[in-house]
Design a protein around this motif. Structure first.
Motif, PDB file in Angstrom:
ATOM      1  N   PRO A 154      -3.344   3.905   2.658  1.00 24.74           N
ATOM      2  CA  PRO A 154      -4.493   3.480   2.007  1.00 24.74           C
ATOM      3  C   PRO A 154      -4.700   2.191   1.583  1.00 24.74           C
ATOM      4  O   PRO A 154      -3.753   1.191   1.290  1.00 24.74           O
ATOM      5  CB  PRO A 154      -4.240   4.094   0.619  1.00 24.74           C
ATOM      6  N   LEU A 155      -5.856   1.605   2.126  1.00 21.65           N
ATOM      7  CA  LEU A 155      -6.067   0.213   1.888  1.00 21.65           C
ATOM      8  C   LEU A 155      -7.536   0.136   1.135  1.00 21.65           C
ATOM      9  O   LEU A 155      -8.466  -0.120   1.758  1.00 21.65           O
ATOM     10  CB  LEU A 155      -6.433  -0.315   3.168  1.00 21.65           C
ATOM     11  N   THR A 181      -7.304  -9.048   6.010  1.00 24.08           N
ATOM     12  CA  THR A 181      -6.035  -8.481   5.701  1.00 24.08           C
ATOM     13  C   THR A 181      -5.145  -8.274   7.094  1.00 24.08           C
ATOM     14  O   THR A 181      -5.555  -7.756   7.951  1.00 24.08           O
ATOM     15  CB  THR A 181      -6.297  -6.869   5.202  1.00 24.08           C
ATOM     16  N   LEU A 182      -3.750  -8.541   6.655  1.00 20.54           N
ATOM     17  CA  LEU A 182      -2.742  -8.648   7.471  1.00 20.54           C
ATOM     18  C   LEU A 182      -1.931  -7.571   7.206  1.00 20.54           C
ATOM     19  O   LEU A 182      -1.589  -7.707   6.143  1.00 20.54           O
ATOM     20  CB  LEU A 182      -2.121  -9.897   7.892  1.00 20.54           C
ATOM     21  N   LEU A 183      -1.643  -6.410   7.952  1.00 21.08           N
ATOM     22  CA  LEU A 183      -0.881  -5.291   7.562  1.00 21.08           C
ATOM     23  C   LEU A 183       0.405  -5.171   8.665  1.00 21.08           C
ATOM     24  O   LEU A 183       0.193  -5.020   9.789  1.00 21.08           O
ATOM     25  CB  LEU A 183      -1.575  -4.144   7.625  1.00 21.08           C
ATOM     26  N   ALA A 184       1.561  -5.289   8.081  1.00 19.90           N
ATOM     27  CA  ALA A 184       2.954  -4.992   8.810  1.00 19.90           C
ATOM     28  C   ALA A 184       3.187  -3.490   8.314  1.00 19.90           C
ATOM     29  O   ALA A 184       3.413  -3.132   7.132  1.00 19.90           O
ATOM     30  CB  ALA A 184       3.924  -6.077   8.520  1.00 19.90           C
ATOM     31  N   ALA A 186       5.497  -0.657   4.276  1.00 20.09           N
ATOM     32  CA  ALA A 186       4.344  -1.677   4.672  1.00 20.09           C
ATOM     33  C   ALA A 186       4.393  -2.667   3.580  1.00 20.09           C
ATOM     34  O   ALA A 186       4.596  -2.566   2.434  1.00 20.09           O
ATOM     35  CB  ALA A 186       2.936  -0.793   4.308  1.00 20.09           C
ATOM     36  N   LEU A 187       3.668  -3.928   4.234  1.00 16.14           N
ATOM     37  CA  LEU A 187       3.381  -5.024   3.536  1.00 16.14           C
ATOM     38  C   LEU A 187       2.013  -5.711   4.060  1.00 16.14           C
ATOM     39  O   LEU A 187       1.908  -5.719   5.096  1.00 16.14           O
ATOM     40  CB  LEU A 187       4.288  -5.936   3.582  1.00 16.14           C
ATOM     41  N   PRO A 189       0.794  -1.387  -0.053  1.00 12.64           N
ATOM     42  CA  PRO A 189       0.090   0.052  -0.021  1.00 12.64           C
ATOM     43  C   PRO A 189       0.984   1.231   0.072  1.00 12.64           C
ATOM     44  O   PRO A 189       0.394   2.155  -0.221  1.00 12.64           O
ATOM     45  CB  PRO A 189      -0.816  -0.200   1.211  1.00 12.64           C
ATOM     46  N   LEU A 190       2.191   1.348   0.252  1.00 13.48           N
ATOM     47  CA  LEU A 190       2.820   2.428   0.243  1.00 13.48           C
ATOM     48  C   LEU A 190       3.924   2.219  -0.977  1.00 13.48           C
ATOM     49  O   LEU A 190       5.175   2.959  -0.844  1.00 13.48           O
ATOM     50  CB  LEU A 190       3.832   2.630   1.474  1.00 13.48           C
ATOM     51  N   GLY A 191       3.783   1.275  -1.815  1.00  9.92           N
ATOM     52  CA  GLY A 191       4.689   0.950  -2.836  1.00  9.92           C
ATOM     53  C   GLY A 191       5.813   0.110  -2.493  1.00  9.92           C
ATOM     54  O   GLY A 191       5.910  -0.421  -1.234  1.00  9.92           O
ATOM     55  N   LEU A 192       6.425  -0.465  -3.402  1.00  7.93           N
ATOM     56  CA  LEU A 192       7.571  -1.453  -3.175  1.00  7.93           C
ATOM     57  C   LEU A 192       8.565  -0.783  -2.453  1.00  7.93           C
ATOM     58  O   LEU A 192       8.931   0.478  -2.543  1.00  7.93           O
ATOM     59  CB  LEU A 192       7.816  -1.987  -4.350  1.00  7.93           C
TER      60      LEU A 192
END
Length: 741
Positions: free
Chosen positions: A687-688, A670-673, A655-656, A643-646
């Motif tokens: 953004p999700l 959704t799992l967000l690290a 972010a992954l 969500p923040l780009g590679l």
């Protein structure tokens, strides 16, 4: 001249081929079926596409070269132009996970006797084409191959609109892959990468003579670049993402031709890799496989989602893919190649207390020299003596089984590190095996950093390794082997018979190594084999389609590791990508949280010094592991998102996200690290857009100063504040995942 058109494929991905009895078969267009030109309605368009299209298989031979061009490009081979269509067959194989469709297209040159079969494979519901080619010499004279493509496609700029030009309308994603800084994707237009329209087509020329070339030479398939790339339309997000599925030398090139763009993929070549294959009458050659994902929108990330599904569909099944056990390994920021009974026993107890399920003793367990001995090149003394793989009596005075029994008593499965392909110059194995069992060039056995390289296409080399594995499983009850590989032996070998080109000798070994892996897993289906090559120097689908777990990197600095971990799902599925988590007593609570979160959306490779942690630190690590165990069953079907780009190497926020259970505006999980690194501001908006507005975030794991997070259900954006630098948090959206108590 008789030309017919063949449309073949699925609704998600189809091909239009021109079948020419007076010329080679040409791939005119590929994409979703509805987007392809219709032969009855669009004859003019098909004619224009044909005028720019390359043969389905590009071939160059020593005796024919190229026509109409010069330079370093691997297209316009005279041998491929001389081919004529002779027939094709279609197969349909029912499969519970999606039917498989296979197309075999046959071509021949009656003058030279070369016969070529292009094989294309598709799976229902997955817009990924797998391609390879077979070349047979049916003539009465030898044929010297110098290049054979696995996949070639032209007309890749055909969807650009009026006023758009391929220089800027197409962008190319590539991924340099430095050791301990792996998976460094970047996106740039073709012009920014050095490919321009030089204006020569109106003067009867094909275009420029340069190319964008990415190549890997040697036995580390990804030591400089991942064997991947992606062409993306900058306006629409239509994309073609490729991977070359080979564990040795490979080549990819993108260039312009007749005001359009082509892509050609292959294994080793003469020009780049000293590969030549002289086919005697009756002999044949098979290219390495390559796969391409083609999607109409969504860009790199959507194409990667398709390729992730392809990777899962085409790998060897293994129980580890579903179990995802936590592995403790004693190397990274721990014993660092100096294991012993005294050092290991406290680690075994601490690893079990931390929740590990496998315990792997890493390098040094066979070292008879005193701990701390430095050998050639500043590495341990065992470095140039490996090959027998017998336990070290000085390190294990009560026997290695004393430690392994302690592992089993603690409820864990024991494992060992092995570097099977190398034999140290001081090892007795170097004298026991014949010269033909090793890599040689011009009759001289090769040496690299104090080691010889086994050639597994020789039966003595394979028999030696089979005996080693059988003994370790039989005598020690090993359930896990970490297969490492720490040298790159160069362009190759003359082969066991001494008559191969170096590149072809390496190719023979590459394929024999894969066959050896299959043989080991056939004998021991539940044995877990880990892929490692100085970290991520062999991150290729040939290896990853066989081995269930992959070591992504050797990076020792927990501050740098998130940039690698977050990018890892581009190269390896989350359930296979092992990331180090190395807790150390000097780390703060927030830093320990960062250490653990970095591994929690892949495979946890626990290391460090849990035996030296304070009770509250060990409890934090155990909490992270228990949380991971509560949702790890979801990872085998998860789709990665960024969500923040590679991640950039120095990005302050990384972010992954992994989405599971159909999460795509339809619910799911959704799992967000999120990682905050040095110098980053305390707050970030993520953004999700795929998360339903009604879902609210929950913290699964974090440590240190309490994070703050606010969910904007209208914009579907989460604002996260992490008060401490060098900290991280793992959030969950949707049903079914809760933090462990």
């Amino acid at each position: 001249m008789s030309i017919t058109h063949l449309r073949w494929g699925t609704a998600d991905l189809s091909l239009t081929l021109a079948l020419d009895t007076a010329g080679p078969v040409r791939l005119l267009a590929m994409g979703e079926a509805a987007s392809l030109p219709d032969p009855a309605r669009d004859p003019g368009l098909l004619a224009r596409l044909a005028s720019r299209a390359l043969p389905l298989v590009e071939i160059q031979t020593a005796g024919s070269g190229r026509l109409g061009t010069s330079g370093k490009r691997h297209v316009d081979g005279a041998a491929s132009r001389a081919l004529r269509y002779t027939g094709h067959e279609e197969e349909h194989e029912p499969h519970p996970d999606g039917d498989v469709r296979i197309l075999r297209v046959r071509m021949a040159d009656e003058t030279t006797g070369l016969r070529v079969t292009a094989v294309c494979t598709l799976r229902e519901g997955i817009p990924v084409l797998s391609a390879e080619a077979y070349v047979e010499n049916a003539g009465d004279r030898p044929a010297a191959l110098e290049y054979v493509s696995s996949f070639t496609s032209s007309n890749l700029a055909r969807h650009l609109g009026d006023g758009e030009h391929w220089e800027d309308g197409l962008a190319l994603w590539l991924a340099p892959n430095p050791w301990s800084g792996e998976i460094r994707w970047s996106k740039a237009t073709l012009a920014e990468r050095g490919l321009y329209d030089v204006g020569m087509v109106p003067f009867g020329q094909t275009g420029s003579k340069n190319r964008i070339a990415v190549t890997s030479t040697g036995s580390w398939s990804s030591s400089e670049h991942l064997p991947m790339g992606c062409l993306e339309e900058t306006r629409t997000g239509r994309a073609l993402l490729w991977q070359i599925e080979h564990n040795g030398s490979w080549h990819a090139e993108v260039a312009d031709r007749f005001d359009d763009v082509y892509l050609s993929l292959s294994g080793p070549t003469d020009r780049e890799h000293q590969w030549r294959r002289v086919l005697a009458p009756g002999e044949s050659f098979r290219t390495v496989p390559a796969s391409v994902a083609v999607i109409p929108s969504g860009g790199f990330e959507a194409a990667l989602a398709a390729m992730t599904r392809h990777r899962r569909a085409t790998r060897r099944t293994h129980p580890d893919h579903q179990g995802l056990p936590v592995v403790f390994n004693d190397f990274m920021n721990s014993l660092m190649g100096e294991p012993s009974t005294k050092a290991l026993l406290p680690l075994v107890d601490a690893a079990a207390a931390a929740g590990a399920e496998y315990f792997c003793i890493d390098a040094g367990w066979y070292d008879a020299e005193p701990p701390g001995t430095v050998g050639p090149g500043g590495v341990p003394g065992w470095w140039d003596a490996v090959g027998e793989w017998e336990e070290s009596a000085p390190r294990f005075p009560g026997g290695l089984n004393e430690v392994l029994d302690r592992v089993r008593d603690a409820g864990m499965v024991p494992g060992l590190w092995l570097e099977p392909e190398v034999v140290g110059v001081r090892s007795p194995v170097a004298q026991a095996l014949p010269d033909e069992a090793f890599f040689r060039r011009d009759g001289v056995r090769l040496v690299e950093w104090g080691r010889h390289q086994l050639d597994l296409s020789h039966p003595a080399a394979r028999a030696h390794l089979d005996a080693v594995v059988d003994r370790l499983v039989r005598d020690y009850g090993i359930g896990y082997l970490k297969l490492d590989y720490n040298i790159d032996i160069g362009v190759g070998t003359d082969g066991p018979g001494g008559g191969d080109s170096p590149g072809h000798g390496l190719l023979g070994h590459n394929r024999a190594y894969l066959d050896w892996l299959d043989g080991v897993l056939d004998r021991y289906p539940s044995l877990v084999l880990e892929s490692c090559a100085a970290g991520g120097s062999r991150s290729d689908h040939a290896i990853l389609s066989r081995l269930p777990i992959h070591s992504v990197t050797d990076q020792q600095d927990f501050r740098l590791l998130p940039a690698i971990a977050a990018a890892a799902p581009t190269a390896v599925t989350p359930e296979q990508g092992a990331i180090w988590a190395y807790p150390l007593p000097e780390q703060t609570e927030a830093e320990l949280g960062m250490v653990m979160v970095t591994a929690m959306l892949g495979r946890i490779h626990l290391s460090g010094r849990p035996d030296l942690l304070a009770p509250e630190q060990l409890a934090l690590v155990r909490g992270a592991v228990d949380t991971y165990k509560s949702y790890r069953h979801r990872l085998p079907g998860a789709r990665p998102r960024w969500p923040l780009g590679l991640p950039g190497w120095r990005d302050g926020w990384i972010a992954l996200a992994l989405t599971t259970d159909g999460a795509d505006d339809r619910g799911g999980t959704t799992l967000l690290a999120l990682w905050r690194r040095d110098g980053a501001s305390a707050c970030v908006d993520v953004p999700l857009p795929w998360v339903p507005g009604a879902d609210r975030p929950r913290m699964l794991f974090g440590a240190g100063p309490e994070p703050v997070y606010d969910w904007d259900d209208r914009d579907r954006t989460v604002r996260v504040t992490l008060p401490a630098e060098r900290s991280a948090v793992l959030l969950s959206f949707g049903p079914g995942v809760e933090a462990s108590a």
